[in-house]
Design a protein around this motif. Structure first.
Motif, PDB file in Angstrom:
ATOM      1  N   LYS A 159       0.826  -1.203   0.000  1.00  0.00           N
ATOM      2  CA  LYS A 159       0.000   0.000   0.000  1.00  0.00           C
ATOM      3  C   LYS A 159       0.862   1.256   0.000  1.00  0.00           C
ATOM      4  O   LYS A 159       0.626   2.202  -0.755  1.00  0.00           O
ATOM      5  CB  LYS A 159      -0.922  -0.012   1.218  1.00  0.00           C
ATOM      6  CG  LYS A 159      -1.748   1.252   1.397  1.00  0.00           C
ATOM      7  CD  LYS A 159      -2.547   1.195   2.680  1.00  0.00           C
ATOM      8  CE  LYS A 159      -3.256   2.502   2.955  1.00  0.00           C
ATOM      9  NZ  LYS A 159      -3.989   2.477   4.238  1.00  0.00           N
ATOM     10  N   ASP A 160       1.895   1.256   0.844  1.00  0.00           N
ATOM     11  CA  ASP A 160       2.745   2.430   0.944  1.00  0.00           C
ATOM     12  C   ASP A 160       3.639   2.574  -0.280  1.00  0.00           C
ATOM     13  O   ASP A 160       4.035   3.680  -0.646  1.00  0.00           O
ATOM     14  CB  ASP A 160       3.590   2.374   2.208  1.00  0.00           C
ATOM     15  CG  ASP A 160       2.750   2.624   3.454  1.00  0.00           C
ATOM     16  OD1 ASP A 160       1.701   3.286   3.328  1.00  0.00           O
ATOM     17  OD2 ASP A 160       3.131   2.165   4.531  1.00  0.00           O
ATOM     18  N   LYS A 172      -7.738  -1.768  10.820  1.00  0.00           N
ATOM     19  CA  LYS A 172      -7.861  -1.670   9.375  1.00  0.00           C
ATOM     20  C   LYS A 172      -7.237  -0.383   8.871  1.00  0.00           C
ATOM     21  O   LYS A 172      -6.500  -0.368   7.890  1.00  0.00           O
ATOM     22  CB  LYS A 172      -9.344  -1.748   8.968  1.00  0.00           C
ATOM     23  CG  LYS A 172      -9.554  -1.837   7.470  1.00  0.00           C
ATOM     24  CD  LYS A 172     -11.026  -2.098   7.133  1.00  0.00           C
ATOM     25  CE  LYS A 172     -11.199  -2.240   5.626  1.00  0.00           C
ATOM     26  NZ  LYS A 172     -12.627  -2.486   5.277  1.00  0.00           N
ATOM     27  N   LEU A 173      -7.556   0.733   9.525  1.00  0.00           N
ATOM     28  CA  LEU A 173      -6.879   1.994   9.260  1.00  0.00           C
ATOM     29  C   LEU A 173      -5.814   2.200  10.325  1.00  0.00           C
ATOM     30  O   LEU A 173      -6.046   1.898  11.489  1.00  0.00           O
ATOM     31  CB  LEU A 173      -7.869   3.167   9.294  1.00  0.00           C
ATOM     32  CG  LEU A 173      -8.738   3.393   8.056  1.00  0.00           C
ATOM     33  CD1 LEU A 173      -9.715   4.531   8.309  1.00  0.00           C
ATOM     34  CD2 LEU A 173      -7.876   3.685   6.827  1.00  0.00           C
ATOM     35  N   PRO A 174      -4.618   2.702   9.953  1.00  0.00           N
ATOM     36  CA  PRO A 174      -3.593   2.955  10.964  1.00  0.00           C
ATOM     37  C   PRO A 174      -4.138   3.857  12.066  1.00  0.00           C
ATOM     38  O   PRO A 174      -4.753   4.890  11.790  1.00  0.00           O
ATOM     39  CB  PRO A 174      -2.477   3.648  10.177  1.00  0.00           C
ATOM     40  CG  PRO A 174      -2.687   3.213   8.756  1.00  0.00           C
ATOM     41  CD  PRO A 174      -4.167   3.058   8.591  1.00  0.00           C
ATOM     42  N   GLY A 182      -6.227   8.619  17.664  1.00  0.00           N
ATOM     43  CA  GLY A 182      -6.302   9.121  16.301  1.00  0.00           C
ATOM     44  C   GLY A 182      -6.201   8.021  15.275  1.00  0.00           C
ATOM     45  O   GLY A 182      -5.693   6.930  15.546  1.00  0.00           O
ATOM     46  N   ILE A 183      -6.694   8.301  14.092  1.00  0.00           N
ATOM     47  CA  ILE A 183      -6.543   7.411  12.943  1.00  0.00           C
ATOM     48  C   ILE A 183      -5.903   8.202  11.819  1.00  0.00           C
ATOM     49  O   ILE A 183      -6.005   9.433  11.755  1.00  0.00           O
ATOM     50  CB  ILE A 183      -7.887   6.810  12.486  1.00  0.00           C
ATOM     51  CG1 ILE A 183      -8.870   7.921  12.074  1.00  0.00           C
ATOM     52  CG2 ILE A 183      -8.478   5.938  13.571  1.00  0.00           C
ATOM     53  CD1 ILE A 183     -10.158   7.382  11.477  1.00  0.00           C
ATOM     54  N   ASN A 184      -5.206   7.484  10.930  1.00  0.00           N
ATOM     55  CA  ASN A 184      -4.532   8.104   9.791  1.00  0.00           C
ATOM     56  C   ASN A 184      -5.151   7.605   8.493  1.00  0.00           C
ATOM     57  O   ASN A 184      -4.756   6.557   7.976  1.00  0.00           O
ATOM     58  CB  ASN A 184      -3.040   7.782   9.818  1.00  0.00           C
ATOM     59  CG  ASN A 184      -2.366   8.271  11.081  1.00  0.00           C
ATOM     60  OD1 ASN A 184      -2.021   7.490  11.964  1.00  0.00           O
ATOM     61  ND2 ASN A 184      -2.186   9.575  11.180  1.00  0.00           N
ATOM     62  N   SER A 223      -4.562  13.054   9.717  1.00  0.00           N
ATOM     63  CA  SER A 223      -5.001  12.400  10.948  1.00  0.00           C
ATOM     64  C   SER A 223      -6.341  12.969  11.394  1.00  0.00           C
ATOM     65  O   SER A 223      -6.616  14.165  11.214  1.00  0.00           O
ATOM     66  CB  SER A 223      -3.971  12.587  12.065  1.00  0.00           C
ATOM     67  OG  SER A 223      -3.874  13.942  12.434  1.00  0.00           O
ATOM     68  N   LEU A 224      -7.155  12.095  11.942  1.00  0.00           N
ATOM     69  CA  LEU A 224      -8.421  12.472  12.557  1.00  0.00           C
ATOM     70  C   LEU A 224      -8.305  12.047  14.016  1.00  0.00           C
ATOM     71  O   LEU A 224      -8.100  10.862  14.306  1.00  0.00           O
ATOM     72  CB  LEU A 224      -9.592  11.765  11.880  1.00  0.00           C
ATOM     73  CG  LEU A 224     -10.988  12.062  12.441  1.00  0.00           C
ATOM     74  CD1 LEU A 224     -11.346  13.535  12.250  1.00  0.00           C
ATOM     75  CD2 LEU A 224     -12.024  11.173  11.758  1.00  0.00           C
TER      76      LEU A 224
END
Length: 735
Positions: free
Chosen positions: A350-351, A439-441, A461-463, A469-470
């Motif tokens: 993915k990255d 599933k999400l970082p 937080g999620i990325n 970031s949220l």
């Protein structure tokens, strides 16, 4: 007559034969051997300068550790003058670490680094990673890769302009390993992998470390290559007497020297000219500018002391005293190269797609000439990866393939910041952060601040993408503050500040960050004590629901003592007590902004202009949202507190506040700074009266040092509303 001509012809032919016979006798081959010694190896450069002046041709170069680096560069054509210039301009504290250049970090990473003096990873592999070596050596490896452009194939070192070899040790079996072929930068890196300091180099089935453990002065290797005579430059420290073996570093160094002592003494005996450099007073870690300059000079002096021996050697190998060899090649540093393919070792699928997109890649190929640093910077901006090194290998078409090695950042870290100043005495910032498997970082983070002003913060937080970031956070902060008005102490109060926030942030091209969010705040105040005059403040509790947006742009090369770049921060907030109104009226708004920049006049002298402002629009502005200023950083004690040079105390100001400032900064030496600063504040309850209402002038004289523990600063402060001259001292990153 015919007989006379015949006799002359016979004599001429005999002369030619004699001359050819004499010239066909090969001169003796000269080997140059350079010992290891860390920073002490800088002396090799000075010694090589004089060996060249002596006019002695070098046929082989062999080195260990720092000797392998200087020797490798010399073998591909670097002149002593080029190496002298190169080692003096390097930031060795950066090269001998795994730190990433500030310009290659995104803004979130910069802010983290500028608060914490210690950052320790923790995971199930922590002990294994640390025992492999404290430093992975990514920066020094990248330097070697850049300095040896053109020699990145897997090549035979005997085909270099000067045949070359370097020594390492394979700790898998304890045997000496001599590099005669391979990738030059890899060989140099392996030869200087000091045990316990740098991680070993793994090559095939070998685990390679610094060759100084087994053969720190490899004369025997040069002889095996074909050298008939040896000129050796020895920068090792002598064995220490018992009274000097007082710490672990000295004992470890002595053990390493003793392990190779028998081989060393034998190699000294086989040297035709043994140039022993006096390195007393300097260690393997003496990479500061003064030490580098002194060691290069000492190498030159040591060679001068052996001038007669060098001249004698020159005669022995069959050369006249005035002979000067012609340089075979001079290395020309490569600034631009054609990158054909780029390969990633350690990137998730993915990255990999994300990096290729950010690099503008199609099918892993660059279509244009690119600087290597450009591609590296883009990858470094990915907050999920660090410890990035790269190698360049030339392909059959003469273009280059780039091979990046990336390691995932440790999923969990503990960060520690410590600060001492003349107000709080001591304060500590402790943070723990860990990445969650989802599933999400995602991540969770906890921070505790201890000191006169103490508090805690929890965040989740999620990325959604690598640079966005949220987050959802809660913060509690306790304040005990003396408020001043127009330079005079007015009152003291304590408060508890609760904040819950949901926000979204995104970083653009490392230097831009914008954010949107909403937050709930509650202020609980204690009694207002020591009032002077009739200030009229008696506040119990205030709470708000706010919406905000902010934009931050910053390109400083150093957070505290910048020599280039600018910094801009702008924010807007709409404040309510019921999501829609404030006390039954239209919500009040706050607009704040600041600009700071650096104008370099010379390499050491800079002018730093600044403008700060905060404007409040609305009725019945609550006490907790009033303008404040003081100190040399934003939010010195209170949220949205503006900086004001001249006082480190909290100054309570009117609804419209504008501050213009200028600093004149002189760098002294490498890390010392003298700064003369002044600023002028204008305040009013209405914008139209800003030029005619109250004002305040502040100035300061500061000595600063950019230490390894953060900035050390001692400041004399003065404001025109007070007759006192203040003194403020600080050590450590500011938080």
């Amino acid at each position: 007559m015919r007989q006379l001509f015949l006799l002359i012809a016979i004599l001429f032919a005999s002369s030619i034969h004699t001359t050819n016979a004499h010239s066909s006798q090969p001169r003796k081959k000269v080997g140059l051997v350079l010992s290891g010694g860390g920073a002490q190896g800088m002396a090799h450069i000075g010694a090589i300068k004089l060996i060249e002046e002596a006019g002695i041709p070098i046929d082989y170069v062999v080195g260990t550790s720092m000797g392998s680096i200087i020797g490798g560069l010399y073998a591909i054509g670097y002149t002593p003058e080029q190496m002298d210039s190169m080692v003096r301009k390097q930031d060795w504290s950066f090269l001998l670490s795994d730190r990433i250049s500030r310009t290659d970090k995104n803004m979130a990473e910069r802010e983290t680094d500028e608060k914490y003096v210690i950052s320790v990873p923790f995971s199930k592999n922590t002990i294994q990673n640390v025992t492999g070596g404290l430093i992975k050596g990514q920066n020094i490896s990248n330097l070697f890769s850049e300095l040896t452009l053109g020699y990145h194939d897997s090549i035979d070192f005997n085909r270099l302009p000067i045949p070359y070899a370097c020594v390492s040790e394979n700790i898998a079996n304890g045997e000496e390993y001599v590099f005669h072929k391979g990738v030059l930068s890899t060989a140099m890196r392996a030869s200087m992998a000091i045990p316990g300091v740098f991680t070993p180099v793994r090559l095939d089935s070998m685990v390679l470390i610094d060759g100084g453990v087994v053969n720190n002065y490899p004369v025997n290797v040069a002889k095996q290559m074909g050298a008939d005579v040896i000129i050796g430059v020895d920068v090792q420290s002598d064995l220490k007497p018992a009274n000097e073996l007082e710490n672990a570093g000295a004992i470890l160094g002595q053990l390493i020297d003793l392990m190779g002592q028998e081989q060393y003494l034998q190699n000294v005996k086989e040297s035709n000219v043994h140039i022993k450099v006096n390195v007393k007073g300097y260690s393997a870690a003496s990479f500061n500018q003064v030490a580098v300059d002194s060691l290069i000079h000492r190498g030159l002096l040591a060679a001068e002391e052996n001038w007669n021996a060098l001249m004698q050697l020159k005669r022995e190998i069959g050369l006249q005293e005035n002979y000067q060899p012609k340089r075979m090649v001079t290395y020309e540093p490569v600034q631009w190269i054609m990158i054909k393919d780029i390969h990633f070792d350690g990137l998730d699928e993915k990255d990999t797609e994300w990096v290729m997109k950010r690099c503008g890649l199609k099918e892993n190929a660059f279509n244009n000439i690119e600087r290597i640093e450009g591609a590296t910077s883009i990858i470094l901006a990915n907050t999920d990866y660090s410890n990035i090194s790269y190698q360049l290998l030339r392909n059959e078409s003469g273009e280059y393939d780039v091979y990046y090695t990336l390691n995932k950042k440790n999923e969990s870290r503990i960060n520690l910041g410590v600060r001492f100043d003349s107000e709080e005495i001591a304060s500590v910032l402790l943070n723990a952060r860990t990445t969650l498997k989802s599933k999400l970082p995602a991540y969770i983070s906890g921070t505790v601040r201890m000191g006169k002003q103490w508090g805690v913060q929890l965040a989740y937080g999620i990325n959604p993408s690598p640079l966005s970031s949220l987050s959802l956070s809660y913060q509690y902060k306790y304040n005990d503050i003396d408020y001043h008005r127009l330079g005079m102490r007015s009152f003291t109060t304590t408060s508890s500040h609760h904040t819950s926030e949901i926000s979204y942030h995104n970083v653009w091209l490392r230097n831009f960050r914008f954010g949107l969010g909403a937050k709930w705040e509650l202020y609980n105040y204690g009694r207002f004590l020591h009032q002077v005059g009739n200030e009229g403040f008696e506040v119990d509790r205030e709470y708000f629901f706010s919406y905000f947006a902010n934009l931050h742009y910053e390109t400083y090369d150093n957070a505290y003592f910048p020599s280039s770049g600018v910094r801009f921060h702008g924010t807007y907030s709409l404040n309510t007590d019921n999501f829609m109104e404030y006390k039954g009226y239209t919500p009040f708004s706050i607009v704040a902004g600041s600009f700071e920049g650096v104008i370099p006049i010379t390499q050491r002298f800079s002018i730093l202009p600044s403008v700060h402002g905060r404007l409040i629009f609305g009725k019945d502005i609550p006490f907790s949202k009033m303008n404040t200023m003081g100190g040399d950083i934003f939010e010195h004690y209170l949220p949205e507190q503006l900086p004001f040079v001249g006082t480190s105390q909290v100054q309570l100001m009117d609804n419209t506040l504008l501050i213009g400032g200028i600093k004149f900064r002189q760098r002294i030496g490498r890390i010392h700074y003298l700064t003369l600063a002044g600023n002028y504040a204008l305040e009013s309850n209405k914008i139209k009266n800003i030029l005619i209402d109250k004002n305040m002038l502040g100035c300061a004289l500061t000595y600063g040092m950019d230490s390894m523990f953060g900035p050390l600063e001692a400041t004399l402060n003065y404001v025109n509303k007070s007759d006192d001259v203040g003194f403020y001292i600080n050590l450590g990153y500011k938080f």
